[in-house]
Design a protein around this motif. Structure first.
Motif, PDB file in Angstrom:
ATOM      1  N   ARG A 122      -8.996   3.461   2.134  1.00 18.20           N
ATOM      2  CA  ARG A 122      -8.070   3.723   3.228  1.00 18.20           C
ATOM      3  C   ARG A 122      -6.686   3.130   2.970  1.00 18.20           C
ATOM      4  NH1 ARG A 122      -8.645   5.042   8.630  1.00 18.20           N
ATOM      5  NH2 ARG A 122      -6.947   4.079   9.777  1.00 18.20           N
ATOM      6  N   TYR A 123      -6.679   1.997   2.310  1.00 20.11           N
ATOM      7  CA  TYR A 123      -5.417   1.307   2.027  1.00 20.11           C
ATOM      8  C   TYR A 123      -5.293   1.051   0.528  1.00 20.11           C
ATOM      9  CZ  TYR A 123      -5.247   0.537   7.040  1.00 20.11           C
ATOM     10  OH  TYR A 123      -5.208   0.714   8.395  1.00 20.11           O
ATOM     11  N   HIS A 126       0.802  -1.229   0.000  1.00 14.08           N
ATOM     12  CA  HIS A 126       0.000   0.000   0.000  1.00 14.08           C
ATOM     13  C   HIS A 126       0.829   1.270   0.000  1.00 14.08           C
ATOM     14  CE1 HIS A 126      -3.466  -2.507   0.823  1.00 14.08           C
ATOM     15  NE2 HIS A 126      -2.838  -3.028   1.841  1.00 14.08           N
ATOM     16  N   THR A 127       2.133   1.137   0.160  1.00  9.97           N
ATOM     17  CA  THR A 127       2.976   2.340   0.215  1.00  9.97           C
ATOM     18  C   THR A 127       4.190   2.135  -0.678  1.00  9.97           C
ATOM     19  OG1 THR A 127       4.311   1.505   2.039  1.00  9.97           O
ATOM     20  CG2 THR A 127       2.347   2.771   2.631  1.00  9.97           C
ATOM     21  N   GLU A 128       4.868   3.233  -0.964  1.00  3.35           N
ATOM     22  CA  GLU A 128       6.080   3.143  -1.779  1.00  3.35           C
ATOM     23  C   GLU A 128       7.143   2.321  -1.066  1.00  3.35           C
ATOM     24  OE1 GLU A 128       6.467   3.960  -4.822  1.00  3.35           O
ATOM     25  OE2 GLU A 128       4.715   5.220  -5.183  1.00  3.35           O
ATOM     26  N   SER A 129       7.217   2.438   0.257  1.00  6.70           N
ATOM     27  CA  SER A 129       8.234   1.640   0.961  1.00  6.70           C
ATOM     28  C   SER A 129       7.912   0.162   0.875  1.00  6.70           C
ATOM     29  CB  SER A 129       8.394   2.056   2.422  1.00  6.70           C
ATOM     30  OG  SER A 129       7.602   3.128   2.753  1.00  6.70           O
ATOM     31  N   GLN A 188     -12.003  -9.024  15.876  1.00  9.10           N
ATOM     32  CA  GLN A 188     -12.399  -7.675  15.468  1.00  9.10           C
ATOM     33  C   GLN A 188     -11.385  -7.071  14.505  1.00  9.10           C
ATOM     34  OE1 GLN A 188     -12.846  -6.191  19.630  1.00  9.10           O
ATOM     35  NE2 GLN A 188     -14.746  -5.348  18.864  1.00  9.10           N
ATOM     36  N   ALA A 189     -10.105  -7.135  14.909  1.00  8.83           N
ATOM     37  CA  ALA A 189      -9.066  -6.497  14.087  1.00  8.83           C
ATOM     38  C   ALA A 189      -8.999  -7.132  12.710  1.00  8.83           C
ATOM     39  CB  ALA A 189      -7.720  -6.622  14.791  1.00  8.83           C
ATOM     40  N   TYR A 206     -11.899  -4.273   4.534  1.00 10.84           N
ATOM     41  CA  TYR A 206     -11.320  -3.227   3.684  1.00 10.84           C
ATOM     42  C   TYR A 206     -10.829  -3.809   2.365  1.00 10.84           C
ATOM     43  CZ  TYR A 206     -11.072   0.345   7.395  1.00 10.84           C
ATOM     44  OH  TYR A 206     -11.377   1.274   8.335  1.00 10.84           O
ATOM     45  N   VAL A 245     -12.115  -6.341  10.438  1.00 10.52           N
ATOM     46  CA  VAL A 245     -12.185  -5.007   9.846  1.00 10.52           C
ATOM     47  C   VAL A 245     -11.158  -4.884   8.721  1.00 10.52           C
ATOM     48  CG1 VAL A 245     -10.613  -3.759  11.404  1.00 10.52           C
ATOM     49  CG2 VAL A 245     -12.560  -2.578  10.409  1.00 10.52           C
ATOM     50  N   ARG A 278       2.221   7.145   2.284  1.00 12.13           N
ATOM     51  CA  ARG A 278       2.415   7.030   3.730  1.00 12.13           C
ATOM     52  C   ARG A 278       3.825   6.542   4.012  1.00 12.13           C
ATOM     53  NH1 ARG A 278      -0.272   3.103   5.650  1.00 12.13           N
ATOM     54  NH2 ARG A 278      -1.359   2.541   3.746  1.00 12.13           N
ATOM     55  N   PHE A 279       4.521   7.273   4.881  1.00 12.67           N
ATOM     56  CA  PHE A 279       5.896   6.904   5.225  1.00 12.67           C
ATOM     57  C   PHE A 279       6.096   7.219   6.692  1.00 12.67           C
ATOM     58  CE2 PHE A 279      10.483   7.312   5.453  1.00 12.67           C
ATOM     59  CZ  PHE A 279      10.916   6.261   4.667  1.00 12.67           C
ATOM     60  N   VAL A 314     -15.183  -1.098  15.002  1.00 14.50           N
ATOM     61  CA  VAL A 314     -13.736  -1.180  15.187  1.00 14.50           C
ATOM     62  C   VAL A 314     -13.103  -0.138  14.280  1.00 14.50           C
ATOM     63  CG1 VAL A 314     -11.689  -2.630  14.976  1.00 14.50           C
ATOM     64  CG2 VAL A 314     -13.875  -3.649  15.619  1.00 14.50           C
ATOM     65  N   LEU A 346      -9.364   1.509  12.984  1.00 16.00           N
ATOM     66  CA  LEU A 346      -7.910   1.398  12.981  1.00 16.00           C
ATOM     67  C   LEU A 346      -7.307   2.787  13.204  1.00 16.00           C
ATOM     68  CD1 LEU A 346      -7.424  -1.066  10.011  1.00 16.00           C
ATOM     69  CD2 LEU A 346      -7.664  -1.557  12.445  1.00 16.00           C
ATOM     70  N   ASP A 347      -6.025   2.799  13.533  1.00 17.07           N
ATOM     71  CA  ASP A 347      -5.337   4.069  13.770  1.00 17.07           C
ATOM     72  C   ASP A 347      -5.478   5.004  12.571  1.00 17.07           C
ATOM     73  OD1 ASP A 347      -4.548   3.081  16.131  1.00 17.07           O
ATOM     74  OD2 ASP A 347      -2.491   2.635  15.531  1.00 17.07           O
ATOM     75  N   ALA A 348      -5.546   6.284  12.875  1.00 14.13           N
ATOM     76  CA  ALA A 348      -5.550   7.277  11.804  1.00 14.13           C
ATOM     77  C   ALA A 348      -4.115   7.493  11.335  1.00 14.13           C
ATOM     78  CB  ALA A 348      -6.140   8.575  12.316  1.00 14.13           C
ATOM     79  N   PHE A 349      -3.950   7.870  10.082  1.00 11.62           N
ATOM     80  CA  PHE A 349      -2.629   8.251   9.585  1.00 11.62           C
ATOM     81  C   PHE A 349      -2.476   9.753   9.765  1.00 11.62           C
ATOM     82  CE2 PHE A 349      -4.017   4.767   6.651  1.00 11.62           C
ATOM     83  CZ  PHE A 349      -3.342   3.775   7.344  1.00 11.62           C
TER      84      PHE A 349
END
Lengths: 402, 722
Positions: free
Chosen positions: A154-155, A110-113, A301-302, A309, A305, B381-382, B358, B360-363
């Protein structure tokens, strides 16, 4: 009889003896595979596998059954690739149907890294002869049409590494395939036999003490999960291992319709559909260390969710059953295999969340080590003394943990 | 009132469950099998409103419900189209969660539950009774203890001091030939249907002990046949039994002294006779023949029988088959068989229900987030933050830094003020570098090590006066920096005050050969010299200006109150308009620093990277008496080391980051960072060698690369100092 029953081969049980050439503690995949390879590759059949409960009752029967070799360091790639090859042959070799199915594994980024890490993974995998390719969102959608490329808004999915040979097999059947093959050749498997101590002759380990009496052994191998630090302490061996619970769940069974294995490098959760049609969903291990096998609602739960997504269709699936295993995690997130510095006592541990895929190679290599008294080249990098030598095999990014 | 069953209308009476209504209409919610109508089995489960495996006996009939039977053979379809958006579709309401606390939660409102509740109330405790008949569908009892309950329109999370499980006992289902026919009921189900006014036709009541088989035609029972050979014709067979089975799944799934089991749920009942023929596990259609098959193959333990035959692994989780399976194993082994392990969920909640409420954390976003978006930034995101990856053309941004001037948003850096009489002592212990000789107004690059001597972060130490320092940390390290520093200071009991200013200060990096010129235009007549720092007003904003260089060009980090970030950013962009100032993103920054050979912790380093492995022994003063990590380095530094991060150069385009590095046929490591460097005209790289002896010439991407000392660009550092 249904096909699951019909295709099982018979287990041959034996009356225990008081002495064996080799006693293996732990009747899970690694212990039974070692016994199997001792018998089939080295002709060593005077072997007992002692199991505190029933065979496959530990992590071998509690994992999410993914077989892959898309690791990040050459030593690991070579080892796990070899394990994949042995898995590919296992049904032919043993005649046991392990429901082995090659599915391909999509590791989402989901990210460049994360993309950078997956790019690197593909490079090294290919150089080692392992087919892992970088795929873009269009290709991901083709491989897995159910994915929401926005990640629930979100992702967003930037890409993935796609590990082509990734497969799954029915965990219990892998255990039984090795058990059956070993027992058929005269290996004794002793269930409900708890090891309560090791027999010593001076510095040497010469057997095991159990709830059913002492058993002498030329070599003792620990292949236990969860309680390994206790077993090792009987031999005076300190292990750089901590134990965390690892949880998973399955939904009810649905018709087949979800082809690949999907895993997420950031959310650290993964999903596949079993041969019985259940969606099998797992997660990184619990942060807290514990020997508990109780399942938590927070885990559910985790995971629920996160999966919602990535794959919105799962929202309407019903959660059938949760369970928990114990992960032995070493200081560098790689396994520990080999000699312990104590004569007569060898070990295979540190299998964290990655033990199932390693069962064939781990068993084969440990059998060679026991039979020859020498460490095979393939597992030499994973020896226990690497920590003292500051020569760790750090590859956490490939383990689906953080 | 009607709902749809397989697209056909079904009439129901107010108060009917879906199952009752279906039976009232002369149908079966599945294709056969004994019904208990109390949730103990899975034989009435069907697809309700797109959700398969819904127990219809627990689902109140409602107008417009769409009920669909599972296929007779095989599993219900896996619906791969996503359910409708809960926000816009009334048929997909967002699942609501209610959290309640109670001294005692009693599960079950029967005789034993009521007694337990009464006893607790008398003792003055706050009691919550969960009653299945009132629609409380208990999913599980979890450690805590916590009880999760499905209700008609929400999910209830019960946090209780004590939990009493008083779920009672279940009626036995018959296991015999014909037991998957339609028209077979437990006695309780028959009572319920009669009370609801459902016509059962001609009934035959038979005790389990007498039952030999059911005869049927067209999938429906026509007669019960007794062991004595007598047969009784019927439309509905009602099965009674002398014994029952404890409803103990909830009790078996949790091991907690604060969870108590009372009444029949805790009772040992006699087992039924060992089953001889028929379906034992209706959820998975497992027969006695299957059980015998696995037994004969040596699977002679109740858990092995379960796993080999897959008996008890369906919707009811052993609710139906457990007593029969135990009876089977007990009979064959000659020893009483305990139940197999109990695991959640007792009742199947959907993934949406589990995920309800539920978050999740916010960015995190910097104060300049919208400035970046307005400038066309591609955000990434980094280190836990949204940051600009590029603004459309990373190479243009690169050249702006090398040849002109550019702005970078470095607000995400960790920033901390540390003061106090013992501050020098504290920093000497925290960092492997010498701190005491840093003069006020000067700064020094530092590594941060953990106790194992592994590099966990890097940053700058800026001295303001004798007892006051400003520390910076990387964006990724910032989140844990305060706790790290504070905990060590407390451990050492040193008199040091700490203020983390990571989120209260913004920071803008002004970098490039024209950076000084740009600063002059916004009121900075005399910018600090290299590795110096000063408090200055920049465009009217009070800034702590630190001069350092990550990019290799003259660089000024302007740390300022975050409320002024936008104002300062805009002033700099405006003042630099004719200098062609452009902002740069992370992509350009990573390339620029690579030309300088600067390591990014976590990107070029690994979990167990010591300073010497990245060639930074110079940043470690082993002659200091103590610093965090010194003991470990003291042990490992004398050992032979087989790993080193080197710089490499080669002709042609840069290889992909992650490319293997080989010596001969052996892969010795991989490239961690790479860039086709216009400034040097070569591909420049950082990468590991993990085998000794280290090679000077290696193969990367099929080409020869040479180990090259860093920096690759401006090795004298004259540009950064200019």
């Amino acid at each position: 009889m249904n096909e699951f029953v019909e295709t099982l081969l018979s287990l041959t049980w034996h009356e225990p003896r008081s002495s064996y050439d080799v006693v293996i503690i732990g009747g899970g995949g690694h212990g039974l595979a070692t016994a199997y390879y001792l018998a089939t590759r080295h002709g060593i059949t005077n072997v007992a596998v002692v199991e505190a409960d029933y065979i496959g009752s530990g992590n071998s029967g509690r994992n999410t059954t993914i077989i892959r070799s898309n690791y990040g360091i050459p030593e690991s790639i070579r080892f796990y690739r070899h394990s994949q090859v042995l898995y590919d042959r296992l049904e032919d070799e043993t005649g046991c149907w392990i429901m082995h199915a090659t599915k391909g594994l999509i590791w989402l980024a989901h990210t460049e890294s994360a993309m950078r890490a997956e790019r690197a993974r593909c490079q090294l995998n290919n150089a080692m002869g392992v087919e892992t390719v970088l795929v873009d969102p269009v290709e991901i959608k083709r491989l897995c049409p159910q994915i929401d490329l926005s990640g629930g808004g979100r992702y967003p999915v930037l890409g993935a590494s796609y590990h082509v040979p990734a497969s799954t097999a029915r965990h219990d059947r892998v255990v039984w395939a090795y058990a059956q093959g070993a027992m058929e050749r005269g290996v004794h498997v002793l269930q409900q036999t708890t090891v309560t101590g090791l027999l010593r002759d001076g510095d040497r380990v010469v057997g095991v003490r159990t709830n059913r009496g002492d058993i002498a052994a030329g070599t003792v191998m620990s292949a236990v999960g969860g309680d390994v630090t206790t077993i090792a302490s009987y031999a005076g061996v300190r292990l750089p291992v901590r134990t965390h619970p690892l949880q998973a769940f399955v939904t009810n069974g649905y018709s087949q319709g979800f082809g690949p294995i999907v895993s997420d490098t950031e959310l650290l959760c993964y999903i596949s559909q079993t041969a019985r049609g259940q969606m099998l969903i797992g997660h990184e291990y619990d942060r807290e260390q514990s020997y508990s096998r109780q399942s938590s609602f927070q885990f559910l739960q985790a995971n629920a969710v996160k999966m919602s997504y990535l794959l919105p269709f799962v929202r309407n699936l019903r959660i059938l059953r949760q369970w928990t295993g114990r992960c032995d995690v070493s200081a560098d997130f790689s396994p520990i295999m080999g000699f312990t510095g104590v004569d007569g006592f060898v070990i295979t541990t540190g299998w964290g969340t990655w033990g199932f895929k390693a069962i064939p190679a781990g068993g084969e290599q440990m059998a060679e080590l026991i039979a020859t008294g020498r460490t095979p080249e393939m597992i030499a990098p994973f020896a226990l003394d690497r920590f003292a030598a500051d020569h760790s095999m750090a590859d956490q990014g490939s383990t689906g943990t953080r | 009132m009607r709902f749809a069953l397989d697209d056909q209308p079904v009439d129901y009476v107010d108060g009917d469950s879906v199952a009752v209504a279906v039976l009232r209409a002369g149908q079966h919610p599945q294709h056969g099998g004994t019904l208990c109508l109390t949730g103990d089995c899975g034989n009435c489960s069907a697809d309700v409103d797109g959700v398969p495996f819904t127990r219809t006996c627990l689902t109140p009939a409602r107008p417009g419900l769409r009920v669909r039977r599972h296929p007779a053979v095989g599993a219900p379809p896996l619906r791969l189209d996503p359910p409708a958006n809960p926000v816009t579709s009334p048929s997909q309401p967002e699942v609501r969660v209610q959290r309640v606390h109670a001294d005692v939660a009693v599960i079950g409102a029967g005789t034993s539950g009521t007694a337990a509740a009464e006893e607790a109330r008398t003792a003055g405790r706050d009691v919550l009774v969960l009653d299945g008949d009132a629609g409380d569908d208990v999913v599980g009892v979890y450690p805590g203890p916590m009880v999760v309950v499905r209700r008609d329109d929400h999910v209830l999370h019960v946090h209780a001091h004590d939990v009493v499980i008083a779920t009672g006992a279940a009626e036995l289902h018959p296991v015999c030939p014909g037991n998957m026919l339609r028209g077979i009921l437990t006695a309780g189900a028959a009572d319920l249907l009669r009370a609801r006014g459902v016509d059962l036709g001609r009934t035959a009541t038979i005790d389990l002990a007498d039952l030999a088989r059911f005869d049927g035609a067209d999938g429906r029972v026509t007669a019960v046949v007794r062991h004595d050979g007598t047969s009784e014709p019927c439309d509905t067979a009602i099965v009674t039994a002398a014994t029952r089975a404890p409803r103990d799944l909830l009790a078996r799934m949790v091991d907690d002294p604060r969870v108590r089991v009372v009444g029949p749920a805790a009772q040992r009942f006699d087992l039924p006779p060992a089953p001889v023929d028929g379906v034992v596990c209706p959820c998975s259609k497992i027969t006695v023949e299957d059980l015998q098959g696995v037994w004969d193959k040596g699977f002679q333990h109740i858990e092995l029988v379960k796993r080999a035959a897959l008996c008890g692994t369906g919707t009811c989780q052993g609710g139906v088959c457990m007593p029969h399976l135990r009876a089977f194993v007990t009979d064959r082994s000659g020893e009483p068989a305990a139940p197999f392990t109990g695991r959640p969920a007792s009742r199947q909640l959907t993934i949406a229900e589990a995920a309800a409420d539920v978050h999740l954390d916010a960015f995190r976003r910097t104060a300049l987030h919208h400035e970046h978006l307005a400038l066309g930034a591609q955000m990434d995101r980094f280190g836990g933050w949204w940051r600009p990856w590029h603004y459309g053309d990373a190479m243009r941004e690169y050249w702006a830094v090398r040849e002109g001037v550019s702005l970078g948003d470095v607000s995400t850096l960790g920033k901390m003020i540390v003061t106090g009489p013992d501050v020098v002592e504290a920093l000497e212990r925290l960092y492997p570098t010498t701190i005491a000789d840093i003069r006020p107004g000067r700064s020094r690059y530092v590594l941060l090590l953990n106790e194992r001597g592994h590099v966990i972060d890097d940053g700058m130490v800026c001295r303001e006066d004798e007892h006051r320092f400003v520390l910076t940390f990387t964006s990724g390290g910032a989140a844990s920096a305060e706790a790290w520093v504070r905990d060590w200071v407390e451990t050492w009991n040193l008199d040091v005050r700490i203020m983390d200013r990571t989120v209260s200060l913004g920071a803008i990096n002004v970098t490039g050969p024209l950076a000084g010129e740009l600063l002059r235009r916004v009121g900075v007549e005399e910018p600090p010299r290299f590795l110096q720092h000063r408090h200055l007003s920049v465009a009217g904003v009070d800034c702590h200006v630190m001069r350092l260089s990550f990019t290799g060009e003259a660089s000024f980090e302007l740390h300022h109150p975050v409320a002024h970030s936008v104002e300062l950013w805009r002033a700099l962009m405006e003042a630099g308009r004719d200098l062609n100032v452009v902002p740069h993103g992370l992509q350009a920054l990573f390339a620029l620093r690579l030309e300088k050979g600067h390591v990014i912790i976590g990107m070029d380093t690994e979990l167990d990277t010591t300073p010497r492995r990245i060639g930074m022994e110079w940043a470690v003063k082993m002659d200091k008496p103590y610093f965090v990590g010194r003991t470990s380095l003291g042990r490992t530094e004398p050992l032979p080391d087989h790993r080193r991060l080197f710089g490499y150069t080669m002709e042609g385009p840069a290889p992909v980051e992650g490319a293997p590095i080989s010596v001969g046929n052996r892969i010795v490591g991989h490239v961690t960072s790479s860039f086709t460097s216009p400034a040097t005209g070569r591909a420049v790289m950082l990468g590991w060698q993990k085998h000794t002896p280290f090679a000077d010439t290696v193969t990367i991407d099929g080409r020869t690369a040479t180990v090259t000392p860093v920096p690759f660009y401006d090795p004298e550092g004259s540009r950064a100092r200019a």
